[in-house]
Design a protein around this motif. Structure first.
Motif, PDB file in Angstrom:
ATOM      1  N   MET A 200       1.188  -1.546  -0.121  1.00  0.00           N
ATOM      2  CA  MET A 200       0.079  -0.091  -0.058  1.00  0.00           C
ATOM      3  C   MET A 200       0.442   1.240  -0.269  1.00  0.00           C
ATOM      4  SD  MET A 200      -3.319  -1.198   1.933  1.00  0.00           S
ATOM      5  CE  MET A 200      -2.555  -1.750   3.745  1.00  0.00           C
TER       6      MET A 200
ATOM      7  N   TYR B 261       4.226   0.244   2.100  1.00  0.00           N
ATOM      8  CA  TYR B 261       3.923   0.169   3.661  1.00  0.00           C
ATOM      9  C   TYR B 261       3.227  -1.282   2.634  1.00  0.00           C
ATOM     10  CZ  TYR B 261       2.861   4.311   5.370  1.00  0.00           C
ATOM     11  OH  TYR B 261       3.733   5.418   6.031  1.00  0.00           O
TER      12      TYR B 261
ATOM     13  N   ARG C 151       2.135  -3.497   3.947  1.00  0.00           N
ATOM     14  CA  ARG C 151       0.931  -4.533   4.874  1.00  0.00           C
ATOM     15  C   ARG C 151       0.036  -5.274   3.903  1.00  0.00           C
ATOM     16  NH1 ARG C 151       1.691   0.686   8.930  1.00  0.00           N
ATOM     17  NH2 ARG C 151       3.851  -0.256   9.263  1.00  0.00           N
ATOM     18  N   GLY C 152      -1.160  -5.732   4.506  1.00  0.00           N
ATOM     19  CA  GLY C 152      -2.453  -5.965   4.194  1.00  0.00           C
ATOM     20  C   GLY C 152      -3.149  -7.453   4.382  1.00  0.00           C
ATOM     21  N   VAL C 153      -3.608  -7.467   4.007  1.00  0.00           N
ATOM     22  CA  VAL C 153      -4.432  -8.806   4.772  1.00  0.00           C
ATOM     23  C   VAL C 153      -4.527  -9.442   2.787  1.00  0.00           C
ATOM     24  CG1 VAL C 153      -6.769  -9.858   5.090  1.00  0.00           C
ATOM     25  CG2 VAL C 153      -5.993  -6.885   5.952  1.00  0.00           C
TER      26      VAL C 153
ATOM     27  N   TYR D 281      -2.709 -10.976   8.230  1.00  0.00           N
ATOM     28  CA  TYR D 281      -2.654  -9.467   8.432  1.00  0.00           C
ATOM     29  C   TYR D 281      -1.486  -9.211   9.053  1.00  0.00           C
ATOM     30  CZ  TYR D 281      -7.497  -9.807   9.960  1.00  0.00           C
ATOM     31  OH  TYR D 281      -8.588  -9.062   9.576  1.00  0.00           O
ATOM     32  N   ARG D 282      -0.988  -9.138   7.313  1.00  0.00           N
ATOM     33  CA  ARG D 282       0.642  -8.380   7.138  1.00  0.00           C
ATOM     34  C   ARG D 282       1.408  -7.575   7.402  1.00  0.00           C
ATOM     35  NH1 ARG D 282       0.130  -9.023   2.436  1.00  0.00           N
ATOM     36  NH2 ARG D 282       0.619  -6.735   1.509  1.00  0.00           N
ATOM     37  N   MET D 283       2.606  -7.059   8.309  1.00  0.00           N
ATOM     38  CA  MET D 283       2.673  -6.030   9.519  1.00  0.00           C
ATOM     39  C   MET D 283       3.839  -5.933   8.875  1.00  0.00           C
ATOM     40  SD  MET D 283       0.153  -3.925  10.103  1.00  0.00           S
ATOM     41  CE  MET D 283       0.924  -2.532  11.234  1.00  0.00           C
ATOM     42  N   GLY D 284       4.415  -5.267   7.467  1.00  0.00           N
ATOM     43  CA  GLY D 284       6.078  -5.496   7.381  1.00  0.00           C
ATOM     44  C   GLY D 284       6.447  -3.583   7.676  1.00  0.00           C
ATOM     45  N   ASP D 285       7.481  -3.900   7.120  1.00  0.00           N
ATOM     46  CA  ASP D 285       8.458  -2.384   6.558  1.00  0.00           C
ATOM     47  C   ASP D 285       7.947  -1.427   5.700  1.00  0.00           C
ATOM     48  OD1 ASP D 285      10.227  -4.010   7.905  1.00  0.00           O
ATOM     49  OD2 ASP D 285      11.797  -4.216   7.010  1.00  0.00           O
ATOM     50  N   VAL D 286       8.535  -0.102   6.559  1.00  0.00           N
ATOM     51  CA  VAL D 286       8.002   0.701   5.637  1.00  0.00           C
ATOM     52  C   VAL D 286       8.955   1.161   4.612  1.00  0.00           C
ATOM     53  CG1 VAL D 286       6.953   2.963   5.344  1.00  0.00           C
ATOM     54  CG2 VAL D 286       6.371   1.618   7.099  1.00  0.00           C
ATOM     55  N   TRP D 287       8.854   1.357   3.300  1.00  0.00           N
ATOM     56  CA  TRP D 287      10.231   2.191   2.071  1.00  0.00           C
ATOM     57  C   TRP D 287       9.535   3.459   1.614  1.00  0.00           C
ATOM     58  CZ3 TRP D 287      10.053   1.668  -3.102  1.00  0.00           C
ATOM     59  CH2 TRP D 287      10.862   1.204  -3.640  1.00  0.00           C
TER      60      TRP D 287
ATOM     61  N   VAL E  60      14.216   6.219   2.388  1.00  0.00           N
ATOM     62  CA  VAL E  60      14.949   5.572   4.107  1.00  0.00           C
ATOM     63  C   VAL E  60      14.001   4.114   4.550  1.00  0.00           C
ATOM     64  CG1 VAL E  60      13.458   6.641   5.731  1.00  0.00           C
ATOM     65  CG2 VAL E  60      14.202   8.151   4.190  1.00  0.00           C
TER      66      VAL E  60
ATOM     67  N   VAL F 285      11.798   1.667   7.017  1.00  0.00           N
ATOM     68  CA  VAL F 285      11.322   1.916   9.044  1.00  0.00           C
ATOM     69  C   VAL F 285      10.934   0.656   8.964  1.00  0.00           C
ATOM     70  CG1 VAL F 285       9.891   2.777   9.570  1.00  0.00           C
ATOM     71  CG2 VAL F 285      10.209   4.121   7.688  1.00  0.00           C
TER      72      VAL F 285
ATOM     73  N   GLN G 187       9.808  -2.935  10.235  1.00  0.00           N
ATOM     74  CA  GLN G 187       8.732  -3.864  11.360  1.00  0.00           C
ATOM     75  C   GLN G 187       9.338  -3.990  13.244  1.00  0.00           C
ATOM     76  OE1 GLN G 187       6.209  -3.131  10.799  1.00  0.00           O
ATOM     77  NE2 GLN G 187       5.061  -4.391  12.679  1.00  0.00           N
TER      78      GLN G 187
END
Lengths: 348, 348, 348, 348
Positions: free
Chosen positions: A237, A252, A254-256, A278-284, D283, D285, D287
């Motif tokens: 996302m 992000y 992130r997702g489902v 539910y996927r909560m990974g890194d942000v770039w 950058v 970020v 998790q």
């Protein structure tokens, strides 16, 4: 060297003139504006350019290869058509025209004469939007689920057009560039809170081919400035925040997603919950090009003229955007009643 | 001392139980849950309370003066009705019921018996929402033009209800409290992006009495958490950002107004521009009460029981919210087709 | 009409030239730069101005009433002194000179000739700093307790001066304007992390008259841009965040005060806690003037010349700032060893 | 199963007790507090634990294998020493002791008896700090250039210790864990603005082995809460913002490096500029683990006891931190005069 004339030296025209004079293979040949004050400013800033009172003079000037139309929208059609008929390439401020019918006529005229017709969808040429486009094209986002944008602030009320034609046009132009699926239907709501002024607030939902949706929130009467777009996808996302001085685009992980599972004896709603991951990974935060978008755009215009190439934001893109503006305005008048856009696909 | 029984000790029930045990004039008399694990947790945390497997036992317990219903929504109606028929005061988790018809029956039952019927619209009891209410009541905001809220994050997908019943219910409850004008019509759009799951994204527009509008943006599938509401008014505008650790409510002395002017010979659209005054004044961030909202709410419930007072979030408020949830869901299925809410006014 | 000549058309000179040409009672008479490229840019932008290779020519030009020195710091003294000796008023880029001795000579020369000598402490002319000054003067802040500033980013490393002379100079200039108490001693620490480059990071503490303290954190090698100053006072506290697009200055009605109490039999440390009152009141964000600071400054320079008025940022202010830069650099070399600033008071 | 007794059930003790009761291989055996109110709260929350008035009783209880000391700092030494002498493992709240001398005695006692001695440097067990440690260990940061931290808010004034012992202790504990280079000297400045209270504001610079520097800004009298640490390195830079609800750690691929170049005929300062490369990359970020830090710490304490393993935050770490607190306080009293820390290296 392409000689370019600018018609309209009000709010945006000076920026176009500056970029034309800075770009390597273009020359600012002339500037036209009916206002004496605007002509005076133009003359003192560009002593070498011809300054005209009438756009007709500019359009028929043989030193002018291409014309940039930066007037209020209601004059776009007449001027652009005259310029094309004089054999000039044309770049038009957004929105391209006051109606999709006008836009279609301009496209036809340019096609028949083999001239470049381009629309100034400036955001398409920013590092941010270019990056978003490539994230979608490269598959990083996966299937696009939705595009949800907020573009609000305490802005100058227009007297002739509502907030959709003034602000949503930016988001529709960006969407037209980054998402391939075409809108099928539109539902829009809105309101005008200042008596005598057009609608200053609108919310637009677009139903796209393949099940994706888009939503635009535009408002001239907001206490704070927000310029934020969320793009949801099956893989990643994106948050695009144009107010951020740096870090405008964040990606992000992130997702489902639905886990595959065969037989099970649990109760139906527990099954449902169990199968969602539910996927909560890194942000770039990718580094973006910081080259000025308008300069990039002018250079692209010149390249298209020189090589008879189709512009990224050509007439058909401008036409699609105007068709959506029309559809949204129509739905807004009927309190969200959904308007089908079948005709749009036919035209584009 | 009011003895209170809590039915449902899953996600929210433990918070209600804690506040009941902390509040001064209430006592946590009993807890019911069909799950053995939940009962075990309840027993170890509240050794003095009775722990029941069946809610029926709790509802008929004479030591229980009032019942809190914290089960999934589909059981609210049956349990609340039985509790009222046993002469208990009732506080129900939001949304109050699965349909406006059920809500109306509960209201009637409570009225006939002179019992307190209240809905757990928790946000209404926060310092932030209380402050917003008083800013509107005191005239600081002036005429309310719009209410525009965004409540999105990567949230737990529900299997039985869509995102409107899960998230928009909060905003509808807040709106019902802070804005006096009632909704006349609703247009909603939305989409479900995960096969087999209900709609995870929705946009709802409400047309209010007197010309104001409201818009709610709710989404379970967003990469970031946003909880922000803008309220536009003729005198001031409010931004309520619930994610902010402090400075949740900001009051902006900003807006647009029309200057009064008599004769003029300028052209119409210039007149329009000249007559608009843009106001860019100070921002003010009021200090808010930091008392826990749920504790405030439980104390209010007890006070209403003791004094036969109408709760701030009584049955009629719960009914209005459910009616809007129904109307929005109906419009969403028809791609934004506007749904009139005349029936709602009649009922409230 | 005051004729002004600009010496140095590199990074900052073009901004000064533009403001001089925009200001109402000044005229951009001439520009000098030894670089042919800079002269070419100046000539095309200001066809009416005289363009000189040697600053000496500009300084002796009778059409020039005042000279703006925008060269690297090491040339400030020689050029400014020559300009004063030619009877010209002088505005010098910050820092005013390479040493407090040079600054003192320039002040003396200007005083003896009755000429205006001003230093370009631009921030002093921003709406934000003007508002902070008035909040302190009006008593809203109460007694000033501290001034704590952070000014960091990934910045251009200078080859000849360390980060104190490049960045801390801004904060010292602001502090000199908003706080009346004068520094008595300075302790500074710092480090250079890139071999061959001067210190790129420094932390400076100033001990002020009356017990207040100031601290400056400056860094060329930071991953993010921060421009934030906290001012603590007995009545209110200020946060000045220059990176914020709006809401740059926030005023907090927060603090700690001692309650007056007479007899007590509690234990000493409990007494201490009981007697402290923590105040957590509202926040207020004043609307600021948005007029360009540099234009305001140029107009102030012209006004001072016309009326023989003392500038807000005159030579003595520039001298105090240079003295602090010297003291900080001296302490930094000795790892924070405190340096007394008695001599500074004498000079100012 | 390790039986643990908690001494001190005031502010932090309840959190420790909760984590001990939640951790899998530990049991909350007893709680001691001289305050009747605290004992009452403890008893109602933990009916199965023994509740003692005197810590001496707890320390000699054979069911207690390990003791957690959560009293005010001035009692740490006496209680911890008695516990060790009774053969108990010990976990002490930070700061470990009132002086480095006391800390050294505790270390010696624990070593001689083969007991686990650990200090509650909670932040070390957060997902954020663990990630920062691994980014440095893995070489992602490169050579560490600096560590620059701000930890300020409107906080509870302590009556017996200054802000360094209350707030800077956190940063020193984090630094001790993530950076291998040891401090060689310290310069600290500060001030107390409330009569009768200790210093509420301090700035501390540490000179580390190998040329790196650290700086800590701590303040009890700030209008806003800031918890931000910047770590600069030759390869990457980190921003750790503990106030952020998510995205606490950001990794910046930014920096400055020197290009290698051989012969050149340019002027020296131009050479310098030419040889510097500014890197502005992406950058990232990461998790982070969201497991509660204190629970992780308690489990680590139990594991160390069971396996006679050295804790991540053992007595020597606590001793180093106390030594720095002493050095900083000493320098602060002398207005930044640098204090050498040679003795610290010897002890650790």
């Amino acid at each position: 060297m392409i000689g370019i004339g600018v018609i309209g030296y009000g709010y945006w025209g000076p920026n176009l003139a500056r970029c034309i004079s800075e770009a390597e293979r273009s020359e600012l040949a002339s500037i036209a504006d009916f206002s004496p004050a605007a002509r005076k400013r133009a003359a003192s800033r560009y002593p070498a350019a011809r300054i005209e009172e009438n756009w007709q003079t500019l359009v028929s000037d043989p030193r002018v290869d291409a014309v940039v139309v930066a007037t209020p929208t209601r004059w776009h059609f007449e001027i652009a058509l005259a310029a094309l008929r004089s054999g000039k390439h044309v770049l038009i401020e957004k929105p391209m025209a006051s109606s999709s019918r006008e836009a279609a006529i301009l496209i036809e005229e340019a096609d028949r004469r083999g001239l470049t017709l381009m629309v100034d969808h400036t955001f398409v040429y920013t590092g941010a939007v270019q990056k978003i486009r490539s994230l979608i094209t490269d598959g990083a986002v996966g299937d696009v689920y939705y595009y949800d944008s907020t573009r609000i602030n305490l802005g100058l009320f227009q007297s002739d057009v509502n907030v959709i034609w003034d602000l949503a046009v930016h988001d529709l132009a960006i969407m037209d560039f980054v998402i391939d699926a075409r809108p099928l239907a539109v539902s829009a709501t809105g309101a005008g809170h200042i008596p005598g002024s057009p609608e200053n607030m609108a919310h637009i939902t677009l139903y796209l081919e393949g099940g994706a949706t888009a939503h635009l929130n535009v408002n001239w009467l907001a206490p704070v400035k927000i310029r934020r777009t969320l793009i949801g996808g099956s893989q990643r996302m994106i948050v695009y925040d144009d107010v951020e001085p740096s870090e405008k685009v964040k990606v992000y992980d992130r997702g489902v997603s639905i886990a595959e599972e065969s037989g099970s004896t649990t109760k139906p709603d527990e099954i449902h919950r169990m199968l969602l991951n539910y996927r909560m990974g890194d942000v770039w935060v990718p580094q973006l090009s910081v080259k000025e978008a308008l300069l990039t755009e002018i250079e692209h215009f010149v390249t298209c003229i020189e090589n008879s190439k189709k512009p990224l934001t050509g007439g058909t893109s401008g036409h699609r955007v105007v068709t959506l503006l029309e559809g949204a305005t129509q739905s807004l008048k009927r309190r969200g009643y959904p308007v089908e856009l079948a005709e749009m696909k036919a035209a584009s």
